[in-house]
Design a protein around this motif. Sequence first.
Motif, PDB file in Angstrom:
ATOM      1  N   MET A 159      17.509  -8.224  -3.152  1.00 56.00           N
ATOM      2  CA  MET A 159      16.146  -7.979  -3.585  1.00 56.00           C
ATOM      3  C   MET A 159      15.173  -8.426  -2.488  1.00 56.00           C
ATOM      4  N   TYR A 160      14.060  -7.729  -2.432  1.00 50.58           N
ATOM      5  CA  TYR A 160      13.021  -8.010  -1.444  1.00 50.58           C
ATOM      6  C   TYR A 160      11.737  -8.400  -2.174  1.00 50.58           C
ATOM      7  N   THR A 161      10.988  -9.306  -1.591  1.00 52.38           N
ATOM      8  CA  THR A 161       9.708  -9.689  -2.163  1.00 52.38           C
ATOM      9  C   THR A 161       8.608  -8.930  -1.443  1.00 52.38           C
ATOM     10  N   LEU A 162       7.876  -8.116  -2.196  1.00 52.70           N
ATOM     11  CA  LEU A 162       6.771  -7.327  -1.669  1.00 52.70           C
ATOM     12  C   LEU A 162       5.482  -7.759  -2.371  1.00 52.70           C
ATOM     13  N   LEU A 163       4.342  -7.355  -1.825  1.00 52.59           N
ATOM     14  CA  LEU A 163       3.071  -7.597  -2.487  1.00 52.59           C
ATOM     15  C   LEU A 163       2.590  -6.303  -3.127  1.00 52.59           C
ATOM     16  N   ASP A 164       1.972  -6.426  -4.308  1.00 55.48           N
ATOM     17  CA  ASP A 164       1.406  -5.252  -4.968  1.00 55.48           C
ATOM     18  C   ASP A 164      -0.047  -5.069  -4.537  1.00 55.48           C
ATOM     19  N   ALA A 165      -0.730  -4.094  -5.118  1.00 50.62           N
ATOM     20  CA  ALA A 165      -2.102  -3.766  -4.728  1.00 50.62           C
ATOM     21  C   ALA A 165      -3.090  -4.891  -4.998  1.00 50.62           C
ATOM     22  N   GLU A 166      -2.737  -5.830  -5.864  1.00 50.81           N
ATOM     23  CA  GLU A 166      -3.596  -6.989  -6.121  1.00 50.81           C
ATOM     24  C   GLU A 166      -3.199  -8.190  -5.267  1.00 50.81           C
ATOM     25  N   GLY A 167      -2.198  -8.008  -4.397  1.00 51.77           N
ATOM     26  CA  GLY A 167      -1.744  -9.090  -3.536  1.00 51.77           C
ATOM     27  C   GLY A 167      -0.768 -10.042  -4.198  1.00 51.77           C
ATOM     28  N   ARG A 168      -0.221  -9.638  -5.353  1.00 51.59           N
ATOM     29  CA  ARG A 168       0.748 -10.482  -6.073  1.00 51.59           C
ATOM     30  C   ARG A 168       2.167 -10.110  -5.654  1.00 51.59           C
ATOM     31  N   PRO A 169       3.033 -11.095  -5.460  1.00 54.04           N
ATOM     32  CA  PRO A 169       4.417 -10.809  -5.088  1.00 54.04           C
ATOM     33  C   PRO A 169       5.219 -10.251  -6.268  1.00 54.04           C
ATOM     34  N   TYR A 170       6.166  -9.371  -5.937  1.00 53.64           N
ATOM     35  CA  TYR A 170       7.110  -8.847  -6.934  1.00 53.64           C
ATOM     36  C   TYR A 170       8.427  -8.539  -6.228  1.00 53.64           C
ATOM     37  N   PRO A 200      14.102  -3.628  -5.186  1.00 52.63           N
ATOM     38  CA  PRO A 200      15.419  -3.362  -4.605  1.00 52.63           C
ATOM     39  C   PRO A 200      15.314  -2.707  -3.225  1.00 52.63           C
ATOM     40  N   ASP A 201      14.130  -2.188  -2.894  1.00 51.96           N
ATOM     41  CA  ASP A 201      13.911  -1.517  -1.614  1.00 51.96           C
ATOM     42  C   ASP A 201      13.065  -2.395  -0.696  1.00 51.96           C
ATOM     43  N   PRO A 202      13.380  -2.406   0.600  1.00 50.86           N
ATOM     44  CA  PRO A 202      12.567  -3.198   1.528  1.00 50.86           C
ATOM     45  C   PRO A 202      11.189  -2.566   1.701  1.00 50.86           C
ATOM     46  N   PHE A 211       4.840  -4.771   2.272  1.00 52.59           N
ATOM     47  CA  PHE A 211       4.285  -3.799   1.341  1.00 52.59           C
ATOM     48  C   PHE A 211       5.195  -2.584   1.242  1.00 52.59           C
ATOM     49  N   ALA A 212       5.250  -1.998   0.063  1.00 52.87           N
ATOM     50  CA  ALA A 212       6.055  -0.801  -0.142  1.00 52.87           C
ATOM     51  C   ALA A 212       5.526   0.362   0.682  1.00 52.87           C
ATOM     52  N   ASP A 213       4.198   0.451   0.796  1.00 55.19           N
ATOM     53  CA  ASP A 213       3.585   1.552   1.533  1.00 55.19           C
ATOM     54  C   ASP A 213       2.210   1.133   2.047  1.00 55.19           C
ATOM     55  N   GLU A 214       1.648   1.990   2.860  1.00 54.58           N
ATOM     56  CA  GLU A 214       0.370   1.692   3.482  1.00 54.58           C
ATOM     57  C   GLU A 214      -0.770   1.632   2.465  1.00 54.58           C
ATOM     58  N   ALA A 215      -0.755   2.534   1.501  1.00 53.92           N
ATOM     59  CA  ALA A 215      -1.824   2.557   0.491  1.00 53.92           C
ATOM     60  C   ALA A 215      -1.891   1.237  -0.274  1.00 53.92           C
ATOM     61  N   THR A 216      -0.740   0.645  -0.564  1.00 55.70           N
ATOM     62  CA  THR A 216      -0.712  -0.630  -1.275  1.00 55.70           C
ATOM     63  C   THR A 216      -1.313  -1.736  -0.415  1.00 55.70           C
TER      64      THR A 216
END
Length: 87
Positions: A1-12, A15-17, A53-58
């Motif tokens: 599992m990878y820790t990413l940030l969502d659009a509000e800057g919160r970690p989640y 399964p994908d980097p 981040f999952a993507d640039e928009a996020t």
Amino acid sequence: MYTLLDAEGRPYLSPDPGRYGGHRRGRIYGRLDCPSALRALSRGHYRAQRVFFADEATAVRAGYRPCAVCLPERYGEWKAAQHNVSR
């Protein structure tokens, strides 16, 4: 599992980097192969402030700006928009 940030800057957990990396303190995002970020990481800096981040928009929605080194066109667009806002 990878820790990413969502659009509000919160970690989640994901399964994908993330496709983009960023610097939490500088609020900058860029490509994972960014020469500037890789240099900082190789010197032992930056790692504690590294986010993904999952993507640039996020990254943009989370309040991060594009890196001038690895995303120069997007940085230029961001910079021009900042200039227009400050007028």
